[in-house]
Motif scaffolding. Structure first.
Motif, short mmCIF file in Angstrom:
data_model
loop_
_atom_site.label_atom_id
_atom_site.label_comp_id
_atom_site.label_asym_id
_atom_site.label_seq_id
_atom_site.Cartn_x
_atom_site.Cartn_y
_atom_site.Cartn_z
N UNK A 1 -11.91 -2.40 -1.21
CA UNK A 1 -11.26 -2.62 0.09
C UNK A 1 -10.11 -3.62 -0.05
N UNK A 2 -10.31 -4.64 -0.85
CA UNK A 2 -9.29 -5.65 -1.07
C UNK A 2 -8.07 -5.05 -1.78
N UNK A 3 -8.32 -4.22 -2.76
CA UNK A 3 -7.23 -3.56 -3.49
C UNK A 3 -6.46 -2.63 -2.55
N UNK A 4 -7.19 -1.82 -1.76
CA UNK A 4 -6.53 -0.94 -0.79
C UNK A 4 -5.67 -1.75 0.16
N UNK A 5 -6.21 -2.87 0.65
CA UNK A 5 -5.47 -3.70 1.61
C UNK A 5 -4.20 -4.26 0.98
N UNK A 6 -4.28 -4.70 -0.27
CA UNK A 6 -3.10 -5.23 -0.95
C UNK A 6 -2.06 -4.14 -1.16
N UNK A 7 -2.49 -2.96 -1.54
CA UNK A 7 -1.57 -1.84 -1.73
C UNK A 7 -0.89 -1.47 -0.41
N UNK A 8 -1.68 -1.42 0.66
CA UNK A 8 -1.13 -1.09 1.97
C UNK A 8 -0.11 -2.12 2.43
N UNK A 9 -0.44 -3.37 2.24
CA UNK A 9 0.48 -4.45 2.64
C UNK A 9 1.80 -4.35 1.86
N UNK A 10 1.68 -4.10 0.56
CA UNK A 10 2.88 -3.95 -0.28
C UNK A 10 3.72 -2.78 0.22
N UNK A 11 3.09 -1.64 0.46
CA UNK A 11 3.82 -0.46 0.94
C UNK A 11 4.47 -0.73 2.29
N UNK A 12 3.75 -1.37 3.19
CA UNK A 12 4.28 -1.65 4.52
C UNK A 12 5.49 -2.57 4.43
N UNK A 13 5.42 -3.57 3.58
CA UNK A 13 6.56 -4.48 3.40
C UNK A 13 7.78 -3.74 2.86
N UNK A 14 7.56 -2.86 1.89
CA UNK A 14 8.68 -2.08 1.34
C UNK A 14 9.27 -1.16 2.39
N UNK A 15 8.41 -0.49 3.14
CA UNK A 15 8.88 0.44 4.17
C UNK A 15 9.70 -0.27 5.24
N UNK A 16 9.30 -1.48 5.58
CA UNK A 16 9.97 -2.22 6.66
C UNK A 16 11.24 -2.95 6.20
N UNK A 17 11.41 -3.10 4.89
CA UNK A 17 12.56 -3.85 4.37
C UNK A 17 13.85 -3.04 4.51
N UNK A 18 14.88 -3.63 5.12
CA UNK A 18 16.15 -2.92 5.31
C UNK A 18 16.76 -2.38 4.01
N UNK A 19 16.56 -3.10 2.92
CA UNK A 19 17.16 -2.65 1.66
C UNK A 19 16.49 -1.41 1.08
N UNK A 20 15.39 -0.97 1.68
CA UNK A 20 14.68 0.21 1.19
C UNK A 20 14.80 1.42 2.12
N UNK A 21 15.69 1.36 3.11
CA UNK A 21 15.80 2.47 4.06
C UNK A 21 16.23 3.78 3.41
#
Length: 84
Positions: A25-45
């Protein structure tokens, strides 16, 4: 996580045995957080959502879409393009 802590899989699972959340669960949460940060970052649009998912450790897009939506209350597309 194990690669940075230099311990075996069994040792990792034992270390999490007393926690409310499992190591998985901790690994899934870290992966999700990483993905969400990348998706939300303007430089990754300009990036494909599937590329962000794979970079974050996901290989199955339906699973990625479902669990990201469940955790953050919006689809990966909404997170990526700022809507929702």
């Amino acid at each position: 996580m194990r690669a940075t802590s230099h311990c075996s899989r069994a040792t990792s699972y034992r270390a999490f045995s007393g926690h409310e959340t499992s190591i998985a669960e901790t690994i899934w949460a870290e992966r999700l957080e990483h993905a969400h940060q990348l998706l939300a970052a303007p430089e990754h649009t300009g990036r494909y959502i599937s590329d962000v998912a794979m970079q974050s450790g996901f290989v199955d897009m339906p699973t990625f879409n479902r669990i990201l939506g469940k955790r953050f209350g919006r689809t990966p597309g909404e997170a990526h393009f700022g809507s929702g």
